[in-house]
Design a protein around this motif. Sequence first.
Motif, PDB file in Angstrom:
ATOM      1  N   ALA A  95       8.334  18.572 -23.106  1.00  0.00           N
ATOM      2  CA  ALA A  95       8.763  17.549 -24.062  1.00  0.00           C
ATOM      3  C   ALA A  95       8.392  17.954 -25.492  1.00  0.00           C
ATOM      4  O   ALA A  95       9.159  17.712 -26.433  1.00  0.00           O
ATOM      5  N   LEU A  96       7.230  18.583 -25.660  1.00  0.00           N
ATOM      6  CA  LEU A  96       6.811  19.034 -26.995  1.00  0.00           C
ATOM      7  C   LEU A  96       7.778  20.090 -27.523  1.00  0.00           C
ATOM      8  O   LEU A  96       8.176  20.071 -28.684  1.00  0.00           O
ATOM      9  N   VAL A  97       8.141  21.019 -26.645  1.00  0.00           N
ATOM     10  CA  VAL A  97       9.081  22.074 -27.040  1.00  0.00           C
ATOM     11  C   VAL A  97      10.419  21.457 -27.445  1.00  0.00           C
ATOM     12  O   VAL A  97      11.025  21.821 -28.456  1.00  0.00           O
ATOM     13  N   GLU A  98      10.851  20.477 -26.650  1.00  0.00           N
ATOM     14  CA  GLU A  98      12.101  19.789 -26.936  1.00  0.00           C
ATOM     15  C   GLU A  98      12.021  19.043 -28.283  1.00  0.00           C
ATOM     16  O   GLU A  98      12.968  19.059 -29.068  1.00  0.00           O
ATOM     17  N   ALA A  99      10.883  18.441 -28.539  1.00  0.00           N
ATOM     18  CA  ALA A  99      10.703  17.708 -29.800  1.00  0.00           C
ATOM     19  C   ALA A  99      10.803  18.650 -30.996  1.00  0.00           C
ATOM     20  O   ALA A  99      11.435  18.323 -32.005  1.00  0.00           O
ATOM     21  N   VAL A 100      10.200  19.813 -30.868  1.00  0.00           N
ATOM     22  CA  VAL A 100      10.256  20.792 -31.965  1.00  0.00           C
ATOM     23  C   VAL A 100      11.711  21.182 -32.243  1.00  0.00           C
ATOM     24  O   VAL A 100      12.114  21.396 -33.375  1.00  0.00           O
ATOM     25  N   ARG A 101      12.507  21.192 -31.197  1.00  0.00           N
ATOM     26  CA  ARG A 101      13.912  21.587 -31.335  1.00  0.00           C
ATOM     27  C   ARG A 101      14.752  20.458 -31.940  1.00  0.00           C
ATOM     28  O   ARG A 101      15.581  20.684 -32.818  1.00  0.00           O
ATOM     29  N   VAL A 102      14.505  19.241 -31.475  1.00  0.00           N
ATOM     30  CA  VAL A 102      15.416  18.126 -31.768  1.00  0.00           C
ATOM     31  C   VAL A 102      14.998  17.305 -32.995  1.00  0.00           C
ATOM     32  O   VAL A 102      15.841  16.870 -33.776  1.00  0.00           O
ATOM     33  N   TRP A 103      13.708  17.112 -33.181  1.00  0.00           N
ATOM     34  CA  TRP A 103      13.237  16.176 -34.202  1.00  0.00           C
ATOM     35  C   TRP A 103      13.652  16.515 -35.628  1.00  0.00           C
ATOM     36  O   TRP A 103      13.959  15.592 -36.400  1.00  0.00           O
ATOM     37  N   PRO A 104      13.646  17.795 -36.031  1.00  0.00           N
ATOM     38  CA  PRO A 104      13.981  18.055 -37.440  1.00  0.00           C
ATOM     39  C   PRO A 104      15.336  17.464 -37.833  1.00  0.00           C
ATOM     40  O   PRO A 104      15.480  16.907 -38.930  1.00  0.00           O
ATOM     41  N   ALA A 105      16.343  17.560 -36.949  1.00  0.00           N
ATOM     42  CA  ALA A 105      17.667  17.037 -37.275  1.00  0.00           C
ATOM     43  C   ALA A 105      17.776  15.550 -36.940  1.00  0.00           C
ATOM     44  O   ALA A 105      18.528  14.814 -37.565  1.00  0.00           O
ATOM     45  N   ASP A 106      17.026  15.110 -35.950  1.00  0.00           N
ATOM     46  CA  ASP A 106      17.206  13.757 -35.434  1.00  0.00           C
ATOM     47  C   ASP A 106      15.841  13.137 -35.116  1.00  0.00           C
ATOM     48  O   ASP A 106      15.473  12.972 -33.960  1.00  0.00           O
ATOM     49  N   PRO A 107      15.084  12.764 -36.161  1.00  0.00           N
ATOM     50  CA  PRO A 107      13.733  12.240 -35.918  1.00  0.00           C
ATOM     51  C   PRO A 107      13.780  10.888 -35.207  1.00  0.00           C
ATOM     52  O   PRO A 107      14.590  10.030 -35.584  1.00  0.00           O
ATOM     53  N   PRO A 108      12.954  10.703 -34.188  1.00  0.00           N
ATOM     54  CA  PRO A 108      12.969   9.438 -33.451  1.00  0.00           C
ATOM     55  C   PRO A 108      12.249   8.335 -34.227  1.00  0.00           C
ATOM     56  O   PRO A 108      11.372   8.624 -35.033  1.00  0.00           O
ATOM     57  N   ARG A 109      12.632   7.079 -33.984  1.00  0.00           N
ATOM     58  CA  ARG A 109      11.949   5.971 -34.645  1.00  0.00           C
ATOM     59  C   ARG A 109      10.564   5.765 -34.029  1.00  0.00           C
ATOM     60  O   ARG A 109       9.619   5.414 -34.687  1.00  0.00           O
ATOM     61  N   ASP A 110      10.482   5.977 -32.713  1.00  0.00           N
ATOM     62  CA  ASP A 110       9.212   5.804 -32.002  1.00  0.00           C
ATOM     63  C   ASP A 110       8.849   7.143 -31.345  1.00  0.00           C
ATOM     64  O   ASP A 110       9.229   7.394 -30.193  1.00  0.00           O
ATOM     65  N   PRO A 111       8.148   8.020 -32.074  1.00  0.00           N
ATOM     66  CA  PRO A 111       7.880   9.375 -31.566  1.00  0.00           C
ATOM     67  C   PRO A 111       7.179   9.370 -30.204  1.00  0.00           C
ATOM     68  O   PRO A 111       7.537  10.124 -29.305  1.00  0.00           O
ATOM     69  N   LYS A 112       6.197   8.483 -30.044  1.00  0.00           N
ATOM     70  CA  LYS A 112       5.439   8.475 -28.796  1.00  0.00           C
ATOM     71  C   LYS A 112       6.336   8.036 -27.636  1.00  0.00           C
ATOM     72  O   LYS A 112       6.336   8.655 -26.569  1.00  0.00           O
ATOM     73  N   GLY A 113       7.115   6.969 -27.878  1.00  0.00           N
ATOM     74  CA  GLY A 113       8.028   6.485 -26.833  1.00  0.00           C
ATOM     75  C   GLY A 113       9.022   7.574 -26.443  1.00  0.00           C
ATOM     76  O   GLY A 113       9.325   7.769 -25.263  1.00  0.00           O
ATOM     77  N   TRP A 114       9.506   8.284 -27.460  1.00  0.00           N
ATOM     78  CA  TRP A 114      10.454   9.391 -27.221  1.00  0.00           C
ATOM     79  C   TRP A 114       9.814  10.439 -26.308  1.00  0.00           C
ATOM     80  O   TRP A 114      10.413  10.871 -25.321  1.00  0.00           O
ATOM     81  N   LEU A 115       8.572  10.821 -26.652  1.00  0.00           N
ATOM     82  CA  LEU A 115       7.885  11.851 -25.871  1.00  0.00           C
ATOM     83  C   LEU A 115       7.646  11.402 -24.434  1.00  0.00           C
ATOM     84  O   LEU A 115       7.836  12.169 -23.487  1.00  0.00           O
ATOM     85  N   VAL A 116       7.241  10.129 -24.286  1.00  0.00           N
ATOM     86  CA  VAL A 116       6.982   9.614 -22.941  1.00  0.00           C
ATOM     87  C   VAL A 116       8.266   9.660 -22.108  1.00  0.00           C
ATOM     88  O   VAL A 116       8.270  10.117 -20.958  1.00  0.00           O
ATOM     89  N   THR A 117       9.377   9.205 -22.709  1.00  0.00           N
ATOM     90  CA  THR A 117      10.653   9.169 -21.989  1.00  0.00           C
ATOM     91  C   THR A 117      11.093  10.575 -21.567  1.00  0.00           C
ATOM     92  O   THR A 117      11.440  10.812 -20.412  1.00  0.00           O
ATOM     93  N   VAL A 118      11.043  11.499 -22.535  1.00  0.00           N
ATOM     94  CA  VAL A 118      11.503  12.863 -22.236  1.00  0.00           C
ATOM     95  C   VAL A 118      10.572  13.533 -21.213  1.00  0.00           C
ATOM     96  O   VAL A 118      11.025  14.168 -20.265  1.00  0.00           O
ATOM     97  N   ALA A 119       9.259  13.365 -21.412  1.00  0.00           N
ATOM     98  CA  ALA A 119       8.307  14.000 -20.501  1.00  0.00           C
ATOM     99  C   ALA A 119       8.457  13.444 -19.087  1.00  0.00           C
ATOM    100  O   ALA A 119       8.422  14.190 -18.102  1.00  0.00           O
ATOM    101  N   TRP A 120       8.642  12.113 -18.989  1.00  0.00           N
ATOM    102  CA  TRP A 120       8.779  11.497 -17.669  1.00  0.00           C
ATOM    103  C   TRP A 120      10.043  12.012 -16.973  1.00  0.00           C
ATOM    104  O   TRP A 120      10.043  12.318 -15.780  1.00  0.00           O
ATOM    105  N   ARG A 121      11.131  12.130 -17.761  1.00  0.00           N
ATOM    106  CA  ARG A 121      12.374  12.661 -17.191  1.00  0.00           C
ATOM    107  C   ARG A 121      12.160  14.088 -16.690  1.00  0.00           C
ATOM    108  O   ARG A 121      12.598  14.448 -15.599  1.00  0.00           O
TER     109      ARG A 121
END
Lengths: 135, 381
Positions: free
Chosen positions: B34-60
């Motif tokens: 999920a961290l790797v994915e965040a580094v890829r995606v966040w610069p163009a599309d920052p999430p409103r709730d970073p922690k929630g985003w990470l939890v969702t992606v990591a759980w998936r």
Amino acid sequence: MAKYLLLKHYRGAPAAVNDVPMDQWTPEEISAHVQYMNDFAARLEGTGEFVDAQALAPEGRWVRYDGEGRPPVTDGPFAETKDLIAGWMVIDVDSYERAVELAGELSAAPGAGGKPIHEWLEVRPFLTAPPTITE
Amino acid sequence: MDEALLRSLTPSVLGILVRRGADFAAAEDAVQDALVEAVRVWPADPPRDPKGWLVTVAWRRFLDATRADAARRRREDLVDEEPAPGPAPAVDDTLQLYFLCAHPSLTPSSAVALTLRAVGGLTTRQIAQAYLVPEATMAQRISRAKRTVSGVRFDQPGDVATVLRVLYLVFNEGYSGDVDLAAEAIRLTRQLAAAIDHPEVAGLLALMLLHHARRATRTAPDGSLVPLAEQDRGRWDTASIAEGVEILQAALARDRLGEFQAQAAIAALHADAPTAEETDWVQIVEWYDELVRLTDSPVVRLNRAVAVGEADGPRAGLAALAALDDSLPRHAAVAAYLHERDGDLATAARLYAEAARKAPNLAERDHLTRQAARLNARRCR
């Protein structure tokens, strides 16, 4: 966490217990030896302690600077050089005791007659980066 | 993108996955993904709730991995219990993660590696580079560490002292690489101090800040060591010193002294002196006496001998040194320094050269060799 060099000598180390030159082993004994070394390195990678392993050709040249605008001087090889490095393994371990334990295992590599060579290996600690807190 | 924010969320996201029933090893891998994915995606599309985003992606990611695993093993009972995605629970398991990653069953190097990855959010490659080992070796070290702690119950309380030892190692014994391990150790200790109210955690944080404040002045541009007395005090980081002193004073006020607080007190006295000559060595000796009482460590006694030499003169320092085993690391270096102060330059030069041969690192060896050379040159004149 400390790095150690396990140094293997062609010449210059005290005589091994099972001291038969490799060209007088059977081909199977040579294969068994090579296999042991490969397995040893693979096992150390598995324990997270492997850093590097290299072997060196026995013949080398001496080279030195010979002044501005002149090509370096080369000399040798000298057959009489006492200390000749054959190769090394670098390990990253938690203690000196662990380094000695692993060197002991490496020295048990099979040689003539399938018996351990009991070869002397030199264990040398790396000089580290300076610690942050010294005083 | 705010990498510091991203990495600071690592332990609580991992804690949430474990609390939802994921096993630690698989959850840790999923959080890394999920961290790797965040580094890829966040610069163009920052999430409103970073922690929630990470939890969702990591759980998936965790479910995907478990499904793949389950399909392989024809076992699909676990994956159906997907909890509804929702707000992250209020409970924070950051502290539990520190305990787990510093578990006494781990060797120091394994605990360091696991802490940097699972709590610090560093990648295996970054940790491998920081400790100058191949990435495959570090990957194995981390997965073995995860296997070692796989049977440890996540909710049992751990020992703060083991965590502090791991963080101290990260701070003190880092190589230099892409990752600033000293800064990372400070970040992790700060995060720990926010999770648990403990005077020794504060003491270690203060100690790190006080040493970090002097970092820029500890080495010359050519990489050679600059001793404390010769450092340019004008370049010490006063904000870092002030913060360290404040944290230390609050910790000391609670009257539960420990070794990190005592070490920090010594560092604070050095930081507090406008010049080397104005250092309060008498008080420093008193703190070393406390440290000897707390740790009974021969290395502390050796450092104390230096302080005694400054407070009461080199003869007194040599007398303190005489009681110690001369096989101690840096014994010869201390003896050389005290003999030089005492005016015995021949002995000092000989001991500096001996100390250089025994030095555990290159910078120290070069420094000691230079000291020997300096005295030899002066004696020949």
